[in-house]
Scaffold this active site. Structure first.
Site, PDB file in Angstrom:
ATOM      1  N   THR A 117       0.822  -1.215   0.000  1.00  0.00           N
ATOM      2  CA  THR A 117       0.000   0.000   0.000  1.00  0.00           C
ATOM      3  C   THR A 117       0.850   1.255   0.000  1.00  0.00           C
ATOM      4  O   THR A 117       1.961   1.276   0.564  1.00  0.00           O
ATOM      5  CB  THR A 117      -0.894   0.005   1.261  1.00  0.00           C
ATOM      6  N   TYR A 141      -1.887   0.230  10.021  1.00  0.00           N
ATOM      7  CA  TYR A 141      -2.155  -0.444   8.749  1.00  0.00           C
ATOM      8  C   TYR A 141      -0.919  -0.401   7.848  1.00  0.00           C
ATOM      9  O   TYR A 141      -0.441  -1.430   7.360  1.00  0.00           O
ATOM     10  CB  TYR A 141      -3.352   0.221   8.047  1.00  0.00           C
TER      11      TYR A 141
END
Ligand code: UDP
Length: 337
Positions: A117, A141
């Site tokens: 990501t 995250y």
């Protein structure tokens, strides 16, 4: 030989499974159905319901199906949730990835493609961000994904498991043939929320923060169509099968849109206005993040086909209409039963 797609019943994973099935590949899916849907998987594809951290199950699948490549999508993906529940994110995204990678090594899997990501870059000092930009995630995250990247680097030095790490920017849109799309009812992603508001499924939507150092004060993101993203995975797998080296690649278009620009695009696609409330910043959100997007084009010969915000939003809206119609149909069936 088969490809194991983890999270193959989820949003991006199901697009991948359709693309692999279209290409005549042998595919099996592992998904715990926590956010995925059995119906998202095309007919004839075997689904194993379970966790990537269940090493006995994963090993059994790898052996039984002669898996030689893993495309690993299964993960928790909501940035603010990761701020509230860091240990849950480190378990599901990092510890389970470790277990999956170990099973891959033990079972002689050759290729591993990992969904990383843009959140690994945090709030970058320079935009666009290249793959060499510093990795300083600002949410659990992002850290949970970066830790898996580091594991793959170390594993590649010790074992014969090749990898391509794809750092996704903001994935949106739906299959142009409308076979699958973003189906999570309570999804938090901007385009999903905006199309649901446009269809009256939410009374209004919120803009999280209008005081960012951006042209209109709202956050800027690089939105990539899910079908183009999936094609980057197919190209990455072809690269590894050709014996290509391990790679880390950004997956974006190299162009940013603000939250307000996205909302305008959804209003254009819907053909009407809807209620928008301006509220405070959401924890963990960087102001601007846009990909330097050349490397995937150069190395993988990746050629995006849907690099157009109106097309992305149009496909997302069409999918949401499809879901709403299916829901009405189901409710009508329940009433007449
Ligand atoms: N956003 C928003 N309202 C929403 C959902 C998202 O203003 O209902 C903003 C969010 O704060 C961020 C951008 O839209 O600046 C993209 O958020 P999203 O959750 O889609 O993806 P992220 O960039 O967090 O992965």
């Amino acid at each position: 030989m088969a490809i194991l797609v983890t999270g193959g019943a989820g949003y991006i994973g199901s697009h991948m499974v359709h693309a692999l099935a279209d290409a005549g590949e042998s595919v099996v899916v592992l998904d715990n159905l926590s956010t995925g849907f059995r119906e998202a998987i095309p007919g004839g594809i075997q689904l194993f319901v379970g966790d990537t951290g269940d090493q006995n199950l994963v090993s059994a699948i790898m052996k039984a199906c002669d898996v030689d490549a893993v495309i690993h999508f299964a993960a928790s993906i909501v940035v603010p949730d990761s701020v509230r529940d860091p240990l849950g994110y480190y378990r599901n995204n990092t510890a389970n990835a470790r277990s999956l990678i170990e099973a891959a090594v033990q079972n002689g899997v050759k290729h591993f493609i990992f969904s990383s990501t843009a959140a690994v870059y945090g709030n970058p000092a320079d935009v666009p961000v290249t793959e060499e930009s510093p990795t300083v995630p600002m949410s659990p995250y992002g850290t949970s994904k970066l830790m898996t990247e580091i594991m793959l680097h170390d594993v590649a030095r010790a074992h014969d498991l090749g990898h391509v790490i794809l750092r996704y920017f903001n994935v949106a849109g739906a299959d142009p043939q409308q076979r699958t799309g973003q189906s999570t009812p309570m999804a938090t992603h901007l385009i999903k929320v905006a199309v649901q508001t446009a269809l009256g499924l939410r009374p209004q939507m919120e803009v999280f923060g209008t005081d960012y150092p951006t042209p209109d004060g709202t956050c800027v993101r690089d939105y990539i169509h899910v079908t183009d993203l999936v094609r980057a995975h197919a190209a990455a797998l072809a690269h590894l099968r050709r014996g290509g080296p391990n790679l880390t690649l950004n997956c974006g278009y190299g162009r940013g849109y603000s939250v307000l620009q996205v909302i305008e695009a959804v209003k254009r696609a819907a053909g009407h206005d809807f209620a928008v409330r301006y509220s405070s910043r959401r924890p963990g959100d960087p102001a601007t993040i846009v990909a330097a997007a050349q490397r995937a084009r150069q190395i993988l010969n990746w050629r995006p086909a849907y690099d157009d915000l109106d097309v992305i939003v149009g496909h997302a809206l069409a999918w949401e209409e499809h879901l709403a119609a299916a829901e009405r149909h189901a409710n009508a069936g329940a009433r007449s039963a």
